[in-house]
Design an enzyme around this catalytic site. Structure first.
Site, mmCIF file in Angstrom:
data_model
loop_
_atom_site.group_PDB
_atom_site.id
_atom_site.type_symbol
_atom_site.label_atom_id
_atom_site.label_comp_id
_atom_site.label_asym_id
_atom_site.label_seq_id
_atom_site.Cartn_x
_atom_site.Cartn_y
_atom_site.Cartn_z
ATOM 1 C CG HIS A 377 -1.849 -1.188 1.002
ATOM 2 N ND1 HIS A 377 -2.811 -0.449 0.425
ATOM 3 C CD2 HIS A 377 -2.072 -1.628 1.282
ATOM 4 C CE1 HIS A 377 -4.328 -1.319 0.109
ATOM 5 N NE2 HIS A 377 -3.581 -2.917 1.010
ATOM 6 C CE LYS A 565 -6.666 13.407 -0.109
ATOM 7 N NZ LYS A 565 -6.772 12.329 -0.745
ATOM 8 N NE ARG A 566 -1.732 8.388 6.006
ATOM 9 C CZ ARG A 566 0.017 8.703 5.530
ATOM 10 N NH1 ARG A 566 0.605 8.441 5.976
ATOM 11 N NH2 ARG A 566 -0.322 7.522 4.878
ATOM 12 C CE LYS A 571 -2.232 10.002 2.263
ATOM 13 N NZ LYS A 571 -3.584 9.606 1.245
ATOM 14 C CB THR A 673 -10.618 4.443 -0.789
ATOM 15 O OG1 THR A 673 -9.883 4.624 0.145
ATOM 16 C CG2 THR A 673 -9.518 3.169 -0.907
ATOM 17 C CE LYS A 677 -13.452 5.461 1.495
ATOM 18 N NZ LYS A 677 -13.057 6.232 2.224
#
Length: 832
Positions: A377, A565-566, A571, A673, A677
């Site tokens: 992952h 998100k984290r 990111k 993901t 969503k």
């Protein structure tokens, strides 16, 4: 106040006639069950019961019906002696279970009516349920989606994880900074987990290894001494859609073998009397303990081993209880490693087979290598588990010996393939610089290795494990992630769900490709208006949520730009912050044109030991304080950081989003993901060609999202040439203006100590490891384009409808069918 006397005698049946015979029952019967649990399980009278008592009684009543199917499922699977998949994951981000379980059982309307009969409102009661503290980010939410799909598709499966007492942490924003508090989700107990004391497992750690020779002159190893822990199992039933199959998630809690030393207590050594208990129970206290210290690293290693040791022993117990033996273990058992955390399980199964069973190496390795499958992952080297050899040898001495032997034998194979290639041996060795590379162990010890998006899987082969891919080309494959539409549309977005049901029927709930039938409605004015009405209602709900939680007033008509998100540098929340400051600067100086009002919303947690990520949170909140208090800007722009982002808050935010931020540096995100969503709920994606964004682009079409930025190949070329972030600062006047503003100290009025906004800018100019400055100009252009499109509401909602219609590929049902068919070789088993 609810009254015990039942007045309503009407009957509400399930919408699905096939399920009606199993699960439909009268409203007053359900109400009576709720009351019975209130009185007999909780010892409460209706007149004195609190809302939490009613919630628990309601869950017990619903759980009764679920457990009937659970018992039947387990009996059917046991009698069939079927092959099962055992899914090992350190985290499961479950959220709340009640609403989703009721929908899957097709009991939602009935339960709501029963509560109404008792004078209670379902929505009010539901808020009593805490999000389960079992996960943190996308890895855990994927595991939860997969468990839903496994049950829905009738695949025999058991999930294994940890029963964390305090989850990861509860995030508060104080003085604009993240503060971590214990997530005490079990403070008032939780009625979903079921204790299984008869299946307790014993786990040894530390100690030493002795070698003896058997009667045939062969060495036999014995792991002795150390400490022995107890693994206490808790089961959570997992209901598939239609409630035909109910699988379960087994979670391990750690307790000491000797919880109380009476001799110490009697001598007055009260703390020593419970020392072993306190130390042992730290293992299952929190998810991902801070590993910035040596003690934290040791705790994480022991936590991972404890989890896989308990799980393996339980899997073996279940296998032999079915009348099976080692000769058919690989035929009946498939163990899926969800990322690298459970990789120590490969060495543990070898230890069991070598030391406990007495097999020779070749037989033990044959069984092990045919049992495990590994899902990677992450592409970030630092995110792959690496354990210090000294630490591993101290905590798990026998396992270090086994890994050393696996490595010795494996390198002989490598040497045979590439004679004299020392570089290749170094690249593929399980050991590097005094550390064990657990990702390498997972690849060597598994029969299958997969990535979670097409681009990610290609990079796993070419960048992360190139030598292994050449040596074992048939071992590597791609299985693109997916999300369950039951949770992420039907439950999270009931208004959109009802609109879809009314338009094309309900088959999409089990077959997401059915959403394709919505495509023609993108050009239907009435449908577009209904779709826009649903979105506006959801945005109004989110505005109310933000007002309650953050005391910030939002205009639901604004463009809601969402980055949830984290918090991590790759990111690139700091790239988003650069654009926010750019937009703010334009507004202040009259250069924003006719840009629509904007709401920028962040949510996510930073790991406690990740200082730079916490600095980004601090900076965002300081900038938010400045923007939200600026009367010259008013409602033209708002910035919100939602604290303690979790599944329940995601279920409010995602249905309301207009723009979905998926802006990781190309080549760093495995899949994502959240992108799925958000798109499923009608948010348009602004993102890079990274992870599953590439496949979303292929599905929804380039005209229905906003792609920007350098590709992974282009970024690699920049890196090799010697990336100089300051050169982009020098060449871009608007970027320079924003960075100079950040460096000026203009946002430091309330921070105290170091200026976090300045720190973010300094780091970007000095290092910028994830190329935010390189992508800034293209990102701002994509944002400007999104603003222009939003002004044309007919165009925007047509794009949003086409996005929803073309997201059918990204169902976790599709992903699970692929795993079952191509990796697990697993067949569905109907439960009558």
């Amino acid at each position: 106040m609810a009254t015990k006397k039942l007045q309503v005698i009407r009957t509400v049946t399930c919408a699905n006639p096939a399920a009606g015979g199993r699960l439909s029952w009268k409203v007053n019967q359900m109400a009576e069950r709720i009351l019975r649990h209130l009185e007999r399980m909780l010892a409460r009278e209706p007149v004195s019961a609190e809302l939490r008592d009613w919630w628990q009684a309601n869950v017990y009543a619903v759980r009764d019906r679920i457990l009937e199917r659970f018992i039947k499922t387990q009996r059917t699977q046991h009698e069939a002696n079927c092959r099962r998949v055992y899914y090992l994951s350190m985290e499961y981000l479950m959220g709340r279970l009640l609403r989703d379980s009721l929908h899957n059982c097709e009991l939602f309307d009935l339960n709501r009516a029963a509560l109404q009969q008792l004078g209670l409102r379902f929505d009010e009661l539901e808020r009593q349920e805490e999000d389960m503290g079992l996960g943190n980010g996308g890895l855990g939410r994927l595991a939860a989606c997969f468990m839903d799909s496994l049950a829905t598709l009738n695949y025999p499966a058991v999930g294994y994880g940890m029963h964390y007492e305090f989850g990861m942490f509860q995030q508060r924003i104080e003085d604009f900074q993240q503060r971590e508090l214990a997530d005490n989700w079990l403070a008032y107990s939780n009625p979903w987990p079921i204790l299984r004391p008869e299946n307790v497992q014993r786990v040894r750690i530390y100690g030493h290894v002795e070698c003896h020779f058997d009667g045939h002159g062969n060495p036999r190893f014995h792991w002795l001494g150390g400490e022995v822990l107890r693994g206490i199992p808790w089961d959570i039933p997992i209901v598939g859609h239609g409630a035909e199959t109910v699988n379960f998630l087994r979670l391990w809690e750690c307790r000491a073998s000797n919880e109380f030393n009476l001799q110490d207590f009697n001598r007055g050594n009260f703390l020593d009397a419970v020392h072993e208990k306190a130390r042992s129970e730290t293992i299952s206290k929190v998810l991902y303990p801070n590993d910035s210290s040596d003690a934290g690293k040791a705790l994480r290693l022991i936590q991972q081993y404890f989890f896989v040791c308990c799980s393996l022993k339980d899997i073996i117990r279940r296998h032999f209880n079915g009348g099976n033996g080692w000769n058919n273990f690989c035929e009946k058992v498939c163990i899926q490693l969800n990322d690298t955390h459970p990789a120590i399980g490969i060495a543990e199964l070898m230890r069991i087979l070598l030391d406990d069973v007495g097999f020779g190496w070749d037989r033990a390795w044959e069984i092990t290598a045919k049992t495990f499958a590994y899902t990677n992952h992450t592409l970030l080297p630092e995110a792959l588990e690496r354990w210090d050899v000294a630490l591993l040898g101290k905590a798990l001495p026998r396992h270090l010996q086994i890994i050393e032997e696996i490595n010795r034998r494996f390198l002989l194979v490598v040497q045979e393939r590439w004679p004299g290639d020392v570089g290749r041996l170094r690249e593929m060795s399980l050991f590097e610089d005094g550390h064990v590379r657990m990702g390498h162990l997972a690849v060597v010890g598994s029969f299958s290795v997969n990535g979670v998006a097409a681009m990610h899987s290609q990079l796993v082969r070419s960048v992360l494990f190139p030598g292994f891919s050449q040596l074992f080309p048939g071992k590597f494959s791609n299985r693109t992630n997916g999300v369950t539409p039951r949770r992420w549309i039907r439950t999270a977005n009931p208004r959109l769900s009802q609109l879809i049901n009314h338009t094309i029927g309900e088959d999409w709930i089990r077959n997401l490709e059915e959403l394709r039938r919505l495509e023609p409605y993108a050009n239907d004015l009435n449908f577009r208006n209904e779709f826009a009405r649903v979105k506006l209602q959801n945005k109004t709900d989110l505005a109310r949520f933000v007002e309650e939680r953050c005391s910030i007033s939002l205009d639901p008509r604004a463009l809601f730009d969402v980055h949830i998100k984290r918090i991590h540098e790759y990111k690139r929340q700091h790239l988003n912050l650069l654009h926010i400051l750019t937009h703010y600067h334009r507004l202040l100086n009259g250069r924003a044109g006719d840009a629509p009002p904007r709401v920028f919303l962040f949510g996510g947690k930073a790991a406690p030991g990740y200082a730079r990520a916490k600095t980004i949170i601090h900076a965002i909140n300081l900038v938010a304080d400045r923007i939200n208090g600026d009367s010259d800007i008013g409602d033209r722009m708002k910035l919100v950081f939602v604290p303690n982002y979790d599944v329940s808050s995601a279920m409010v935010i995602i249905p309301a989003a207009d723009l979905s931020e998926q802006i990781s540096a190309a080549g760093t995100e495995a899949s994502g993901t959240g992108n799925m969503k958000l798109a499923l709920n009608g948010a348009l994606t602004i993102g890079t060609l990274d992870g599953a964004n590439v496949e979303i682009l292929e599905e929804v079409g380039e005209n229905n999202l906003f792609i920007f930025g350098h590709t992974a190949v282009e970024l690699e070329l920049l890196r090799r040439k010697g990336y100089n972030p300051r050169s982009f600062y020098e060449q871009d006047e608007e970027l320079a203006r924003v960075l100079d503003w950040m460096l000026s100290g203009a946002f430091d009025g309330k921070s105290g100590g170091a200026d976090p906004v300045r720190s973010v800018a300094e780091n970007l100019l000095a290092e910028d490891r994830f190329f935010a400055l390189a992508d800034y100009q293209r990102y701002v252009r994509a944002q400007d384009l999104a603003s222009n499109y939003y002004l044309n509401s007919e165009l925007w909602y047509a794009m949003a409808i086409l996005t929803v219609a073309r997201m059918g590929k990204f169902s976790s049902d599709r992903a699970i069918r692929e795993y079952a068919r191509d990796i697990w070789k697993l067949s569905p088993l109907a439960v009558a």
